[in-house]
Design an enzyme around this catalytic site. Structure first.
Site, mmCIF file in Angstrom:
data_model
loop_
_atom_site.group_PDB
_atom_site.id
_atom_site.type_symbol
_atom_site.label_atom_id
_atom_site.label_comp_id
_atom_site.label_asym_id
_atom_site.label_seq_id
_atom_site.Cartn_x
_atom_site.Cartn_y
_atom_site.Cartn_z
ATOM 1 N N GLY A 85 0.777 -1.307 -0.197
ATOM 2 C CA GLY A 85 0.034 0.078 -0.023
ATOM 3 C C GLY A 85 0.976 1.241 -0.052
ATOM 4 N N SER A 86 1.899 1.069 0.722
ATOM 5 C CA SER A 86 2.890 2.558 0.983
ATOM 6 C C SER A 86 3.356 2.689 -0.504
ATOM 7 C CB SER A 86 3.834 2.025 1.977
ATOM 8 O OG SER A 86 3.291 2.046 3.060
ATOM 9 N N GLY A 145 -2.208 -6.291 -0.120
ATOM 10 C CA GLY A 145 -2.638 -7.795 0.093
ATOM 11 C C GLY A 145 -2.669 -8.293 1.726
ATOM 12 N N THR A 202 11.973 -7.943 -10.853
ATOM 13 C CA THR A 202 11.398 -9.120 -11.262
ATOM 14 C C THR A 202 10.131 -9.126 -10.143
ATOM 15 O OG1 THR A 202 13.356 -10.015 -11.327
ATOM 16 C CG2 THR A 202 11.531 -11.742 -11.145
ATOM 17 N N CYS A 211 4.554 5.339 17.954
ATOM 18 C CA CYS A 211 5.609 5.650 18.702
ATOM 19 C C CYS A 211 6.778 6.039 17.705
ATOM 20 C CB CYS A 211 6.166 4.346 19.449
ATOM 21 S SG CYS A 211 7.710 4.698 20.399
HETATM 22 C C1 LIG Z 1 -1.704 -0.703 6.046
HETATM 23 C C2 LIG Z 1 -2.203 0.777 5.318
HETATM 24 C C3 LIG Z 1 -1.209 1.293 4.442
HETATM 25 C C4 LIG Z 1 0.238 0.635 4.246
HETATM 26 O O1 LIG Z 1 0.371 -0.567 3.471
HETATM 27 P P1 LIG Z 1 1.415 -1.419 3.315
HETATM 28 O O2 LIG Z 1 1.130 -2.397 2.614
HETATM 29 O O3 LIG Z 1 1.609 -1.959 4.938
HETATM 30 O O4 LIG Z 1 2.577 -0.600 3.058
HETATM 31 C C5 LIG Z 1 -1.635 2.399 3.795
HETATM 32 N N1 LIG Z 1 -2.821 2.894 4.108
HETATM 33 C C6 LIG Z 1 -3.634 2.403 4.904
HETATM 34 C C7 LIG Z 1 -5.077 3.205 5.248
HETATM 35 C C8 LIG Z 1 -3.403 1.429 5.588
HETATM 36 O O5 LIG Z 1 -4.143 0.644 6.620
#
Ligand SMILES: *Cc1c(COP(=O)(O)O)cnc(C)c1O
Length: 395
Positions: free
Chosen positions: A70-71, A200, A237, A324
């Site tokens: 997600g990041s 995922g 990859t 934190c």
């Molecule tokens: C967990 C989360 C992310 C980050 O996703 P990752 O796969 O851990 O990098 C971004 N946005 C929200 C709202 C999340 O809950």
């Protein structure tokens, strides 16, 4: 007994996801760019996974870029929209005060590069309205990025209306749907979404893999440079096992979305009703527009961290709203955004459920949390001051 109630942080993988991953490691382990049969089987798996994810979002397979999570998807979406904006001389970006740090920290970086970032305030019920977005859009706005659902307090935002406002005004719309994917309906056409991030591990898939949906025709900038994978937009990859696991998990989550919603919502509401009986407590976020699994409370006179440690000893895995950061205990920016004072924001607890949690587990939480809160208060100097009237209760 271990009660896992931290599904907003990450989830346990499903059997379906694991079953999809193992063949990608044991049999179809080739490099999808290789011309031989083992590589081509991996390429086939990759293609099938892309089709599956696209089906779940109602988009074309070529509009899906696989990322490391997600990041990365959030970073790539924002940097790409900013690059388009800069070319057009549009340097204004709209977002909200309670986004994930993957958004907020990327926006900070863009601010240093000359962009003007406007973070919309969040109503005390945890909502941001489409009207707020409409009022903030200017001639030079290049991007609106608003999360679909908040990871701490579970608010579900009016994404479809916000999308409609952006489409009408011709502004790019990105949504961080990491908490929504697999849990809430997504249709990038009906919801007028130009870019969307998902991950995922928030829906029983593997960690370290995510996806970015980008509407066809919107140019992307690379976050990772190198080979020509992902239409040249994300080098490296491909994580074929991870991608196959994520696609299988997403498909399963979408197929069972309604029954999971009903089940998890019932558990959530029982928890909220029970914990509301604790004196000087308050639920955070909207009760109606709320993720099925999200419970978030503030308890006055205690520290969230101590609460977590004692709950862990009682077999309950939960989370506090606060993160934190660099050694200092900062209260959650989300709780501050909805107007909780610092002292109150420190005493927060997030329980996030999934369809595998049970009534017995909820009963266990409802026995333990009040006991631990009372114990911590009995030892708290702050609570003494509150009880004696030396300080005023805020909740
Ligand atoms: C967990 C989360 C992310 C980050 O996703 P990752 O796969 O851990 O990098 C971004 N946005 C929200 C709202 C999340 O809950």
């Amino acid at each position: 007994m271990t009660v896992y109630a931290d599904n907003a942080a990450t989830t346990r993988m499903s059997r379906t996801a694991l079953d999809a991953m193992l063949p990608a490691m044991e049999e179809n382990y080739g490099n999808p760019s290789s011309l031989h049969s083992v590589g081509q089987r991996a390429a086939e798996l990759l293609m099938k996974s892309r089709e599956t994810v696209a089906r779940c979002l109602n988009c074309q397979p070529r509009e899906i870029i696989f990322t490391s999570g997600g990041s990365e998807a959030d970073n790539q979406a924002l940097l790409s929209a900013a690059a388009i904006g800069r070319r057009k001389g549009k340097m204004h970006i709209i977002s909200t005060a309670f986004e994930h740090h993957a958004i907020l920290h990327t926006l900070k970086k863009l601010e240093k590069e000359g962009f003007e970032v406007e973070l919309l305030p969040v109503h005390e019920n945890g909502m941001v309205s489409a009207q707020q977005v409409a009022d903030a859009i200017r001639e030079d706005t290049c991007l609106v990025t608003v999360m679909y659902a908040n990871n701490e307090i579970g608010s579900i935002l009016p994404i479809e209306e916000i999308g409609a406002v952006c489409r009408e005004k011709g502004v790019l719309f990105h949504t961080d749907a990491v908490q929504a994917a697999g849990h809430l309906p997504i249709d990038v056409q009906a919801q007028h979404i130009d870019m969307l991030s998902l991950s995922g591990h928030k829906f029983h898939g593997p960690k370290g893999v995510g996806a970015l949906y980008v509407r066809g025709g919107i140019p992307l900038v690379n976050v990772i440079e190198g080979g020509a994978q992902e239409r040249g937009k994300r080098a490296g990859t491909e994580n074929v096992p991870g991608i196959a696991g994520m696609a299988a998990a997403l498909e399963e989550a979408c197929a069972h979305m309604e029954e999971n919603r009903v089940k998890v919502t019932a558990l959530r509401d029982k928890l909220i009703a029970g914990l509301s009986r604790i004196p000087h407590s308050a639920v955070n976020g909207d009760l109606e527009h709320r993720l099925p699994g999200n419970v978030n409370f503030c308890f006055e006179g205690i520290e969230g961290e101590s609460l977590l440690l004692l709950l862990d000893a009682a077999g309950i895995c939960a989370s506090s709203g606060s993160a934190c950061t660099s050694g200092s205990l900062d209260p959650s920016h989300v709780l501050l955004a909805i107007g909780r004072p610092h002292e109150v924001a420190h005493g927060s607890l997030r329980l996030s459920l999934c369809e595998w949690n049970t009534q017995e587990e909820v009963d266990h939480i409802l026995r333990e949390v009040p006991r631990v809160v009372e114990y911590l208060r009995s030892m708290s100097p702050v609570w003494k001051d509150l009880e004696s009237g030396k300080k005023a209760f805020m909740l």
